[in-house]
Design an enzyme around this catalytic site. Structure first.
Site, PDB file in Angstrom:
ATOM      1  N   SER A 252      11.513  52.888  64.729  1.00  9.64           N
ATOM      2  CA  SER A 252      10.600  53.218  63.626  1.00  9.64           C
ATOM      3  C   SER A 252       9.451  54.102  64.079  1.00  9.64           C
ATOM      4  CB  SER A 252      10.080  51.961  62.934  1.00  9.64           C
ATOM      5  OG  SER A 252      10.049  50.880  63.770  1.00  9.64           O
TER       6      SER A 252
ATOM      7  N   HIS B 285      15.992  56.965  60.751  1.00  9.29           N
ATOM      8  CA  HIS B 285      15.041  55.911  60.394  1.00  9.29           C
ATOM      9  C   HIS B 285      15.359  55.386  59.004  1.00  9.29           C
ATOM     10  CE1 HIS B 285      10.669  54.545  59.583  1.00  9.29           C
ATOM     11  NE2 HIS B 285      11.413  53.558  60.012  1.00  9.29           N
TER      12      HIS B 285
ATOM     13  N   GLU C 213      14.936  58.882  56.964  1.00  8.02           N
ATOM     14  CA  GLU C 213      14.211  59.935  57.691  1.00  8.02           C
ATOM     15  C   GLU C 213      15.089  60.331  58.872  1.00  8.02           C
ATOM     16  OE1 GLU C 213       9.361  59.707  57.781  1.00  8.02           O
ATOM     17  OE2 GLU C 213      10.405  58.148  58.829  1.00  8.02           O
TER      18      GLU C 213
ATOM     19  N   ASN D  83       5.669  56.328  58.591  1.00  4.90           N
ATOM     20  CA  ASN D  83       4.873  55.313  59.294  1.00  4.90           C
ATOM     21  C   ASN D  83       3.607  55.891  59.904  1.00  4.90           C
ATOM     22  OD1 ASN D  83       6.528  53.255  58.574  1.00  4.90           O
ATOM     23  ND2 ASN D  83       7.625  53.131  60.511  1.00  4.90           N
TER      24      ASN D  83
HETATM   25  N1  LIG Z   1      12.699  45.537  60.512  1.00  7.06           N
HETATM   26  C1  LIG Z   1      12.160  46.627  59.994  1.00  7.06           C
HETATM   27  O1  LIG Z   1      11.386  46.595  59.033  1.00  7.06           O
HETATM   28  C2  LIG Z   1      12.523  47.971  60.566  1.00  7.06           C
HETATM   29  C3  LIG Z   1      12.486  49.118  59.743  1.00  7.06           C
HETATM   30  C4  LIG Z   1      12.852  50.344  60.269  1.00  7.06           C
HETATM   31  C5  LIG Z   1      13.204  50.429  61.592  1.00  7.06           C
HETATM   32  N2  LIG Z   1      13.202  49.285  62.376  1.00  7.06           N
HETATM   33  C6  LIG Z   1      13.613  49.437  63.766  1.00  7.06           C
HETATM   34  O2  LIG Z   1      14.968  48.983  63.884  1.00  7.06           O
HETATM   35  C7  LIG Z   1      15.180  48.419  65.170  1.00  7.06           C
HETATM   36  C8  LIG Z   1      15.722  47.019  64.999  1.00  7.06           C
HETATM   37  O3  LIG Z   1      14.805  46.240  64.281  1.00  7.06           O
HETATM   38  P1  LIG Z   1      15.242  44.867  63.601  1.00  7.06           P
HETATM   39  O4  LIG Z   1      14.142  44.497  62.706  1.00  7.06           O
HETATM   40  O5  LIG Z   1      16.615  44.962  63.060  1.00  7.06           O
HETATM   41  O6  LIG Z   1      15.249  43.899  64.875  1.00  7.06           O
HETATM   42  P2  LIG Z   1      15.919  42.483  65.000  1.00  7.06           P
HETATM   43  O7  LIG Z   1      15.101  41.726  65.974  1.00  7.06           O
HETATM   44  O8  LIG Z   1      16.172  41.874  63.672  1.00  7.06           O
HETATM   45  O9  LIG Z   1      17.349  42.794  65.639  1.00  7.06           O
HETATM   46  C9  LIG Z   1      17.523  43.354  66.906  1.00  7.06           C
HETATM   47  C10 LIG Z   1      18.912  42.943  67.382  1.00  7.06           C
HETATM   48  O10 LIG Z   1      19.227  43.697  68.528  1.00  7.06           O
HETATM   49  C11 LIG Z   1      19.997  42.856  69.375  1.00  7.06           C
HETATM   50  N3  LIG Z   1      19.978  43.366  70.747  1.00  7.06           N
HETATM   51  C12 LIG Z   1      18.945  43.360  71.628  1.00  7.06           C
HETATM   52  N4  LIG Z   1      19.342  43.921  72.793  1.00  7.06           N
HETATM   53  C13 LIG Z   1      20.628  44.303  72.620  1.00  7.06           C
HETATM   54  C14 LIG Z   1      21.567  44.946  73.479  1.00  7.06           C
HETATM   55  N5  LIG Z   1      21.258  45.295  74.710  1.00  7.06           N
HETATM   56  N6  LIG Z   1      22.802  45.186  72.986  1.00  7.06           N
HETATM   57  C15 LIG Z   1      23.137  44.819  71.751  1.00  7.06           C
HETATM   58  N7  LIG Z   1      22.282  44.205  70.903  1.00  7.06           N
HETATM   59  C16 LIG Z   1      21.040  43.959  71.337  1.00  7.06           C
HETATM   60  C17 LIG Z   1      19.318  41.512  69.247  1.00  7.06           C
HETATM   61  O11 LIG Z   1      20.158  40.471  69.680  1.00  7.06           O
HETATM   62  C18 LIG Z   1      19.001  41.463  67.769  1.00  7.06           C
HETATM   63  O12 LIG Z   1      20.026  40.845  67.045  1.00  7.06           O
HETATM   64  C19 LIG Z   1      13.842  48.496  65.899  1.00  7.06           C
HETATM   65  O13 LIG Z   1      13.799  49.647  66.675  1.00  7.06           O
HETATM   66  C20 LIG Z   1      12.846  48.584  64.754  1.00  7.06           C
HETATM   67  O14 LIG Z   1      11.641  49.213  65.130  1.00  7.06           O
HETATM   68  C21 LIG Z   1      12.891  48.079  61.881  1.00  7.06           C
END
Ligand SMILES: NC(=O)c1ccc[n+]([C@@H]2O[C@H](COP(=O)([O-])OP(=O)(O)OC[C@H]3O[C@@H](n4cnc5c(N)ncnc54)[C@H](O)[C@@H]3O)[C@@H](O)[C@H]2O)c1
Length: 713
Positions: free
Chosen positions: A404, A425, A437, A475
């Site tokens: 993000s 994104h 994005e 963001n």
């Molecule tokens: N949640 C939001 O609002 C949002 C919005 C846009 C972007 N993002 C971005 O998306 C990404 C994920 O966020 P999220 O909220 O889904 O996180 P999350 O914590 O819900 O999920 C992350 C997942 O990644 C897995 N993981 C970690 N290391 C790993 C590896 N080496 N191999 C495979 N899987 C692995 C974890 O087990 C977990 O299930 C981040 O970069 C975040 O900044 C999040």
């Protein structure tokens, strides 16, 4: 102008401004001073406001010098000592508004009450339209305010405007009464704090409420309601005339133009153009036949669903079986929900899920066109994963990241194919939100950009190409809004004050309700990581990070276990963990007050206009910096991002269109004003592009010519 007479514990403020005791500037100042003097004198237990001869009537509507009548009314109502209005003769317009702001009203039997404002085409706008319904109920208020009619003391008593009608000297009676109620609690005597009686039964009120909720800030739905309602009481021909007259109001409001703009901005957003000249017209993308998603968390499952829905086979990859099973269960649950809501049939659901593969580790990814990474927001982890993917996947496979805010170039540097690395994104929930994005890094090829745009459209998104910087477009702008929201709380607002302004502007939820929803701990974690990266130890006294003002208010709440809805308390109280209804909370206010006291921050009353400007101007300023830096290639892209990703109110077109509508010179001057006051917040330093555009009065369609001349690319 106002005589101050103290006797027997009562301060009598008697307005003496013949012929009608109008609320001139000097009268307002003198009442304010009288109230302060009485408030500070421990011998004074209660206050009476009256007029020499008649009570108070009239004011110069063009005089907005301070204190305004509204401010005076608020001051009277918030007095800790009871304030009684002693009414003889007329309590009209501003005088009526002053009277209903007092805690009690004693009236002579021949006195008169009314709001004559409508007769000169204005509203009782010193709180009259808001306090009066709370005093007399909606039905009577909707009768008296729009009619401008006067009523006598007997009817005023019946309606609850007056507490006591007297035959003798109203002032003497009021003084006697004031003595008798000295020291009594005032909670239910503050008119603004009362509910409006009758509102819940009126279908018109229900319809207005619905329109205000569903189409916040829009003029047309309210005008439709009032015109339809008026029409129901008029012969058809007259109703048509009312419709025509009101239509002019709507057509000239600017909202119609903004909505049309929003439509075309959204249609133009997928059309991309890079600084090198490559564009959607000249470069073709590669279609995606199959894909993998790394990480089965919130975003990974959402992205997987978006692709499966578009018929793209997906391999969902996790670090271990437990996380994978959790993600797959979530996916199946979401699809089962769609079946039970009859959005898809069970057969369609089975067909979709047959295209889902799962894996622990990346070894199987030897034949995929695309990998989208969605693991934790951690640069080292993402780089490690990209390096590994680069080794395993075929050289033509695109490697995209759902970060993000992180630096796409740094992630790409972990691979030997930075031209194929790009940020995709998505927004939560990724299977539903329309915005994508597409973030191009320094070395991302035009073919990769073209492919990402084509992919975005195929999975039903509106893809917008943006440049690489912290937070990208959406963001990056949002962060400034979030910072200022915190500073406003530090300086004197309550969370509900700030949320109310944001919601009145048209956003579905204010910044603190949003934070309670996403979790305060997430923001705190981000702040602490930022501090760690800057080598700064956070302690209770920390107020600056790298010379920039920061707020640790969220941390104070998180330290007390208040992480938002999930723990039942954040900036609001939700009653229980997972609760949904935000209630204002004394305890949270105590934490805020204590937080400010510990840091020596003096709290003050922050005006509505200041709250609105401090929320939205830094975000707009950042938008101009983004254009200036070439991070977005047209203002329409920024507006589309805000309309689709952050629910910016469509009737204002988007932040850039809104700025243009308000006037860039005005926006620029207000930003300069706050820049003078807030030297420790770089987001108040005005954008040079904004300065140029404001001075040259360049029309919006030509902004990019000026921006390209200033671009740092
Ligand atoms: N949640 C939001 O609002 C949002 C919005 C846009 C972007 N993002 C971005 O998306 C990404 C994920 O966020 P999220 O909220 O889904 O996180 P999350 O914590 O819900 O999920 C992350 C997942 O990644 C897995 N993981 C970690 N290391 C790993 C590896 N080496 N191999 C495979 N899987 C692995 C974890 O087990 C977990 O299930 C981040 O970069 C975040 O900044 C999040």
């Amino acid at each position: 102008m106002v005589d101050y007479i103290a006797r027997d514990g009562v301060a009598l403020l008697q307005v003496n401004n013949p012929p009608v005791n109008a609320l001139s500037h000097h009268v307002r100042v003198a009442i304010e001073e009288g109230l302060k003097k009485a408030g500070q004198d421990p011998r004074i237990k209660s206050i009476v406001i009256s007029g020499k001869g008649s009570f108070i009537a009239g004011a110069d509507i063009k005089d907005v010098s301070k204190p305004t009548i509204l401010e005076l009314c608020d001051l009277i109502e918030s007095s800790g000592k009871p304030v009684v209005a002693a009414i003889k003769g007329f309590a009209l317009g501003g005088g009526h508004e002053i009277a209903i702001s007092c805690h009690y009203r004693i009236a002579h039997e021949k006195s008169k009450f009314g709001f004559p404002e409508v007769d000169i085409g204005i509203l009782p706008a010193a709180g009259g339209t808001q306090r009066f319904p709370r005093l007399v109920g909606l039905e009577a208020a909707l009768d008296l305010i729009p009619s401008g009619r006067h009523i006598g003391a007997a009817q005023a008593f019946k309606l609850g405007i007056v507490d006591k009608v007297v035959r003798g000297d109203a002032v003497e009676e009021a003084v006697k009464f004031a003595k008798s109620i000295a020291g009594e609690p005032l909670v239910d005597r503050r008119t603004s704090q009362r509910p409006v009686m009758g509102a819940e039964n009126a279908f018109l009120a229900a319809a207005v409420k619905l329109a205000m909720k569903k189409k916040k800030g829009m003029i047309a739905p309210i005008v439709c309601l009032s015109v339809s309602f008026m029409g129901s009481l008029l012969p058809f021909e007259q109703g048509i005339q009312v419709e025509a007259a009101e239509a002019v109001v709507v057509f000239t409001s600017g909202q119609m133009g903004a909505l049309q703009y929003a439509f075309f901005a959204q249609r133009a957003a997928p059309k991309w153009l890079l600084p090198c000249g490559a564009s959607f017209k000249t470069v073709k993308g590669r279609p995606i036949r199959n894909a993998a998603v790394i990480g089965a968390g919130t975003m990974g499952t959402g992205i997987t669903m978006a692709m499966l829905n578009a018929g793209i086979p997906v391999t969902l990859v996790e670090q271990d079986r437990k996380f994978l099973d959790k993600g797959v269960s979530l996916l199946k649950l979401l699809y089962a929900g769609s079946v039970s809501l009859r959005k898809i049939t069970q057969d369609q659901c089975d067909a979709i899920l047959s295209k889902l593969n799962t894996a622990v580790g990346y070894k199987s990814l030897t034949n995929v066109d695309l990998v989208i990474e969605a693991v934790y927001e951690n640069m080292a982890l993402k780089k490690q994963i990209f390096a590994e993917l680069d080794r395993i996947c075929p050289p033509e496979t695109f490697l995209w990241t759902n970060t993000s805010a992180l630096d796409i170039d740094e992630i790409a540097s972990a691979t030997r194919r930075p031209d194929k690395v790009l940020g995709t994104h998505f927004f939560v929930p990724a299977y539903h939100m329309k915005l994508l994005e597409n973030v191009r890094g320094k070395l991302t090829s035009a073919e990769t950009v073209a492919s990402a745009q084509m992919f975005g459209t195929r999975i039903g998104k509106i893809p917008v190409v943006v440049g690489n910087c912290h937070g990208f477009v959406g963001n990056r702008m949002l962060h400034k809004y979030v910072y200022e929201a915190d500073f406003l709380i530090e300086e004197g607002c309550w969370p509900e004050d700030v949320d109310m302004v944001a919601e009145n502007f048209g956003l579905p939820l204010g910044p603190f309700k949003v934070r309670d929803l996403s979790g305060l701990d997430i923001r705190v974690r981000g702040l602490l990581e930022q501090a760690k990266a800057a080598g700064i130890e956070i302690n209770p006294a920390t107020r600056f990070l790298n010379g920039e003002r920061i707020s640790l208010l969220s941390k104070s709440l998180v330290d007390k276990g208040h992480c938002g809805r999930k723990t039942g308390r954040g900036f609001y109280n939700y009653g229980k963990p997972g609760g949904k209804i935000p209630l204002n909370d004394r305890f949270i206010k105590d934490v805020i007050v204590e937080y400010c006291a510990e840091r020596g921050i003096e709290r003050r009353k922050v005006a509505y206009q200041e709250i609105e400007e401090r929320l939205f101007l830094p975000l707009i300023n950042e938008g101009f910096k983004i254009l200036e830096e070439g991070i977005a290639s047209k203002p329409e892209d920024i507006d589309t991002i805000w309309l689709l990703g952050y629910a910016w109110p469509r009737h204002t077109g988007g932040p850039m269109y809104y700025a243009n509508m308000v006037g860039l010179d005005k926006i620029y001057n207000r930003i300069c004003h706050y820049n003078e006051l807030h030297k420790h917040s770089a987001h108040w330093q005005p954008s040079l592009l904004l300065k140029k555009l404001a001075a040259s009065k360049t029309p919006m369609k030509d902004w990019m010519e000026v921006a390209q001349a200033s671009s740092k690319l």
